[in-house]
Scaffold this motif. Structure first.
Motif, short mmCIF file in Angstrom:
data_model
loop_
_atom_site.label_atom_id
_atom_site.label_comp_id
_atom_site.label_asym_id
_atom_site.label_seq_id
_atom_site.Cartn_x
_atom_site.Cartn_y
_atom_site.Cartn_z
N ALA A 90 -0.47 4.19 -3.70
CA ALA A 90 0.26 4.54 -4.93
C ALA A 90 0.91 3.30 -5.52
N GLU A 91 1.50 2.47 -4.67
CA GLU A 91 2.14 1.24 -5.15
C GLU A 91 1.10 0.25 -5.67
N MET A 92 -0.06 0.21 -5.05
CA MET A 92 -1.13 -0.68 -5.52
C MET A 92 -1.59 -0.25 -6.92
N LYS A 93 -1.75 1.07 -7.12
CA LYS A 93 -2.15 1.58 -8.43
C LYS A 93 -1.09 1.29 -9.49
N ARG A 94 0.17 1.54 -9.13
CA ARG A 94 1.28 1.38 -10.07
C ARG A 94 1.45 -0.07 -10.51
N THR A 95 1.31 -1.00 -9.57
CA THR A 95 1.62 -2.40 -9.84
C THR A 95 0.40 -3.29 -10.04
N LYS B 85 -1.08 -4.63 -7.60
CA LYS B 85 -1.04 -5.59 -6.49
C LYS B 85 -2.11 -5.27 -5.46
N LEU B 86 -2.47 -6.27 -4.68
CA LEU B 86 -3.38 -6.10 -3.56
C LEU B 86 -2.63 -5.48 -2.39
N PHE B 87 -3.38 -4.92 -1.44
CA PHE B 87 -2.80 -4.31 -0.24
C PHE B 87 -1.83 -5.28 0.45
N SER B 88 -2.25 -6.52 0.59
CA SER B 88 -1.44 -7.52 1.30
C SER B 88 -0.21 -7.95 0.52
N GLN B 89 -0.14 -7.60 -0.75
CA GLN B 89 1.01 -7.98 -1.58
C GLN B 89 2.06 -6.88 -1.69
N VAL B 90 1.73 -5.70 -1.24
CA VAL B 90 2.67 -4.57 -1.32
C VAL B 90 3.54 -4.57 -0.07
N GLU B 91 4.83 -4.63 -0.26
CA GLU B 91 5.77 -4.57 0.87
C GLU B 91 5.83 -3.12 1.37
N PRO B 92 5.46 -2.89 2.63
CA PRO B 92 5.41 -1.51 3.14
C PRO B 92 6.80 -0.94 3.39
N VAL B 93 6.87 0.39 3.33
CA VAL B 93 8.08 1.09 3.74
C VAL B 93 8.28 0.82 5.24
N ALA B 94 7.19 0.89 5.99
CA ALA B 94 7.18 0.56 7.43
C ALA B 94 5.77 0.11 7.76
N TYR B 95 5.65 -0.84 8.66
CA TYR B 95 4.33 -1.31 9.08
C TYR B 95 3.68 -0.35 10.07
N HIS B 96 4.44 0.59 10.57
CA HIS B 96 3.96 1.58 11.53
C HIS B 96 4.34 2.94 10.97
N TYR B 97 4.26 3.96 11.79
CA TYR B 97 4.70 5.27 11.34
C TYR B 97 6.14 5.21 10.87
N HIS B 98 6.41 5.86 9.76
CA HIS B 98 7.78 5.99 9.27
C HIS B 98 8.49 7.10 10.06
N LYS B 99 7.74 8.16 10.36
CA LYS B 99 8.29 9.28 11.11
C LYS B 99 7.16 10.00 11.83
N VAL B 100 7.43 10.46 13.04
CA VAL B 100 6.48 11.27 13.80
C VAL B 100 7.23 12.52 14.26
N THR B 101 6.63 13.67 13.97
CA THR B 101 7.18 14.94 14.45
C THR B 101 6.19 15.52 15.44
N GLN B 102 6.68 15.79 16.64
CA GLN B 102 5.84 16.40 17.68
C GLN B 102 6.42 17.78 18.00
N ARG B 103 5.54 18.78 17.93
CA ARG B 103 5.95 20.13 18.31
C ARG B 103 5.24 20.48 19.62
N VAL B 104 6.03 20.86 20.60
CA VAL B 104 5.52 21.23 21.91
C VAL B 104 5.74 22.74 22.05
N TYR B 105 4.65 23.48 22.11
CA TYR B 105 4.71 24.93 22.26
C TYR B 105 4.47 25.22 23.74
N ILE B 106 5.54 25.65 24.42
CA ILE B 106 5.49 25.79 25.87
C ILE B 106 5.71 27.24 26.29
#
Length: 172
Positions: free
Chosen positions: A103-108, A110-131
């Motif tokens: 979305a940021e590449m389209k808007r600006t 810019k190339l992938f390498s020029q866009v500053e990421p929100v996070a270089y890894h997962y921003h959030k992970v939700t795990q649900r364990v049904y036990i």
């Protein structure tokens, strides 16, 4: 390395406890790669067609969530035996939020390498364990805490400062 001189493991070397894991990966072009682990069938990683891939396998980020759920299950199995914890069944769901940057590449423009990421890894992970368990709430809470403390993939995400939300849902 950790100093083990004050533990029950003082009589062994750290190198006696460390074990290597090796995989090999062949890049097949575009977004596709094939991974070789021990003597099991090859594992293909790819992107969906709409993202330029051939959809021949999960993405690396999807595989990370698979590994996270599977690692949690394996630690649960070990602790279930150690703690004599009643567990009649378990299943998992994991969702990861990550910054695809498109979305940021389209808007600006810019190339992938020029866009500053929100996070270089997962921003959030939700795990649900049904036990499925008849254990009382205090034992279930202790079991959950121990699983999260001892699971290597929980530690990896935690050390990367990923916001991990772990929801355990009792099923009958």
């Amino acid at each position: 390395m950790n100093d083990l001189s004050h533990t029950a493991a003082a009589d062994i070397q750290v190198s006696d406890r460390l074990q290597g894991i090796k995989v090999t990966t062949d890049y097949l072009g575009n977004y596709q790669s094939v991974n070789h682990v021990r003597d099991i069938p090859p594992i293909y990683l790819d992107e969906p067609v709409e993202l330029g891939g051939k959809n021949t396998g999960p993405t690396p980020l999807e595989m990370t969530l698979c590994a996270f759920n599977s690692c949690t299950a394996m630690i649960m199995n070990i602790l279930r035996k150690e703690m004599r914890f009643d567990m009649k069944g378990v299943r998992f769901e994991a969702e990861g939020i990550h910054d695809v940057r498109r979305a940021e590449m389209k808007r600006t423009g810019k190339l992938f390498s020029q866009v500053e990421p929100v996070a270089y890894h997962y921003h959030k992970v939700t795990q649900r364990v049904y036990i499925k368990t008849a254990e009382p709430e205090d034992r279930l809470a202790h079991f959950k805490a121990e699983v999260e403390r001892l699971c290597p993939l929980h530690a990896l995400l935690r050390d990367a400062k990923v916001n991990v939300v772990s929801e355990w849902i009792r099923e009958s």
